[in-house]
Motif scaffolding. Structure first.
Motif, short mmCIF file in Angstrom:
data_model
loop_
_atom_site.label_atom_id
_atom_site.label_comp_id
_atom_site.label_asym_id
_atom_site.label_seq_id
_atom_site.Cartn_x
_atom_site.Cartn_y
_atom_site.Cartn_z
N GLU A 41 0.73 -1.17 0.10
CA GLU A 41 0.00 -0.10 0.02
C GLU A 41 0.79 1.28 -0.05
OE1 GLU A 41 -3.29 -0.07 -0.60
OE2 GLU A 41 -3.24 -2.26 -0.59
N THR A 42 1.99 1.24 0.58
CA THR A 42 2.82 2.38 0.89
C THR A 42 3.48 2.49 -0.59
OG1 THR A 42 3.27 2.16 2.91
CG2 THR A 42 5.08 3.57 1.70
N TYR A 43 3.90 1.42 -1.29
CA TYR A 43 4.59 1.50 -2.61
C TYR A 43 3.74 1.91 -3.33
CZ TYR A 43 5.47 -0.78 -7.17
OH TYR A 43 5.57 -0.99 -8.54
N LEU A 44 2.25 1.75 -3.62
CA LEU A 44 1.29 2.20 -4.59
C LEU A 44 1.11 3.66 -4.32
CD1 LEU A 44 -1.58 -0.48 -3.79
CD2 LEU A 44 0.12 -0.36 -6.07
N VAL A 45 1.21 4.31 -3.69
CA VAL A 45 1.14 6.01 -3.63
C VAL A 45 2.32 6.52 -4.57
CG1 VAL A 45 1.44 7.77 -2.35
CG2 VAL A 45 0.24 5.88 -1.32
N GLY A 46 3.35 5.82 -4.60
CA GLY A 46 4.53 6.32 -5.49
C GLY A 46 4.18 5.85 -6.68
N VAL A 47 3.54 4.81 -7.11
CA VAL A 47 3.20 4.45 -8.52
C VAL A 47 2.01 5.22 -9.01
CG1 VAL A 47 2.27 2.57 -9.87
CG2 VAL A 47 3.71 2.06 -8.08
N VAL A 48 0.92 5.47 -8.17
CA VAL A 48 0.02 6.31 -8.88
C VAL A 48 0.47 7.72 -9.15
CG1 VAL A 48 -2.13 7.52 -8.14
CG2 VAL A 48 -2.10 5.12 -7.71
N GLU A 49 1.45 8.39 -8.34
CA GLU A 49 1.71 9.42 -8.51
C GLU A 49 2.88 9.55 -9.72
OE1 GLU A 49 1.92 13.33 -8.00
OE2 GLU A 49 1.66 12.14 -6.04
N ALA A 50 3.59 8.57 -10.03
CA ALA A 50 4.51 8.49 -11.23
C ALA A 50 3.67 8.12 -12.59
CB ALA A 50 5.43 7.34 -10.93
N GLU A 51 2.69 7.39 -12.43
CA GLU A 51 1.92 6.75 -13.71
C GLU A 51 0.76 7.63 -14.01
OE1 GLU A 51 2.62 4.33 -15.66
OE2 GLU A 51 4.11 3.06 -14.48
N MET A 52 0.37 8.51 -13.35
CA MET A 52 -0.73 9.35 -13.69
C MET A 52 -0.70 10.59 -12.95
SD MET A 52 -4.83 8.37 -13.35
CE MET A 52 -4.75 7.08 -14.62
N ASN A 53 -1.02 11.98 -13.73
CA ASN A 53 -0.97 13.12 -13.11
C ASN A 53 -2.05 13.27 -11.88
OD1 ASN A 53 -1.68 15.84 -12.82
ND2 ASN A 53 -1.18 16.26 -14.90
N SER A 54 -1.52 13.59 -10.59
CA SER A 54 -2.31 13.46 -9.64
C SER A 54 -3.46 14.74 -9.63
CB SER A 54 -1.42 13.60 -8.53
OG SER A 54 -0.70 14.77 -8.23
N ASN A 55 -3.53 15.66 -10.54
CA ASN A 55 -4.39 16.44 -10.78
C ASN A 55 -5.60 15.85 -11.54
OD1 ASN A 55 -3.29 18.62 -9.22
ND2 ASN A 55 -1.91 19.14 -10.69
N TRP A 56 -5.50 14.78 -12.14
CA TRP A 56 -6.54 14.10 -12.88
C TRP A 56 -7.96 13.80 -11.73
CZ3 TRP A 56 -4.24 10.40 -17.07
CH2 TRP A 56 -3.76 11.23 -17.96
#
Length: 241
Positions: A41-56
């Motif tokens: 779960e901790t790792y996934l935060v960094g993936v979502v941030e890297a793979e998708m624009n977090s303003n979407w």
């Protein structure tokens, strides 16, 4: 595609069921360690941030979190921080939106027949995804069928092109690999496309005969031997003009 879907008012469950056919959402009751970034779960935060624009839209981010969790759960000992598996950035670059997307989908993964799937994803499909067997070969998978994805026109990869090559230049490129070498090059034509329009086979005719290779093989050869300053074929969704 997920962004455009969310902008149409669809939620993350709608997005996931569109791209991953015949799947269901299940919740895993564990938070295993992965080989990048600590626990899953901790790792996934960094993936979502890297793979998708977090303003979407948040629903798009949540869909990304579920897909990434599914892939990471299957590959938890074989991850790196690049697009080869899943891109990842450390805590200093992570945002509240990425953390929220992971938290609100905590433990949720995609499954087919009760088994977690490695939910492959990519940035841009060109308007239609593709059946798995036309990309990697192998047995058709029910959950990886070609589907429309028309909401991607704002992607920087929606359109692309290579440099311009004459016959002699193409002959030089293709002649460097036995799979595509036909001697004096006479013609090249696309003779097969998949459900999503991607090239599945290319026919190459020359003085030494005719060879037909798969779209991925042609892409691999072209990208290996074309000039380094040419971005090359970005996918097998291409045409000769």
């Amino acid at each position: 595609g997920a962004k455009g879907f969310a902008q149409q008012g669809k939620n993350y469950r709608d997005i996931l069921s569109h791209y991953y056919r015949a799947t269901s959402l299940i919740t895993i009751g564990e938070n295993p360690q992965v080989n990048v970034g600590g626990d899953l779960e901790t790792y996934l935060v960094g993936v979502v941030e890297a793979e998708m624009n977090s303003n979407w839209p948040m629903e798009a981010l949540k869909a990304q979190a579920v897909a990434a969790r599914s892939y990471a759960y299957i590959n938890r000992g074989r991850l790196d921080n690049s697009p080869r598996t899943q891109a990842w950035v450390g805590p200093s670059l992570q945002t509240d939106n990425a953390r929220r997307a992971v938290a609100e989908s905590r433990g949720q993964v995609l499954a087919f027949g009760g088994q977690v799937i490695p939910a492959y994803f990519h940035s841009t499909s060109g308007g239609y995804t593709e059946n798995n067997e036309n990309v990697w070969g192998g047995t058709p998978l029910v959950w990886l069928r070609a589907v429309p994805s028309p909401w991607e026109t704002d992607s920087p990869h929606w359109e692309w092109r290579t440099a311009v090559y004459n016959r002699d230049q193409m002959q030089s490129i293709l002649g460097r690999d036995n799979r595509t070498n036909v001697g004096q090059l006479q013609s090249i034509k696309i003779v097969g496309r998949g459900a999503g329009g991607r090239v599945t086979s290319v026919q190459i005719i020359g003085s030494q005969g005719t060879k037909t290779v798969s779209g991925p093989t042609f892409k691999s050869v072209f990208n290996s031997y074309s000039p380094a300053n040419d971005p090359g074929l970005r996918s097998t969704l291409f045409a000769f003009i």
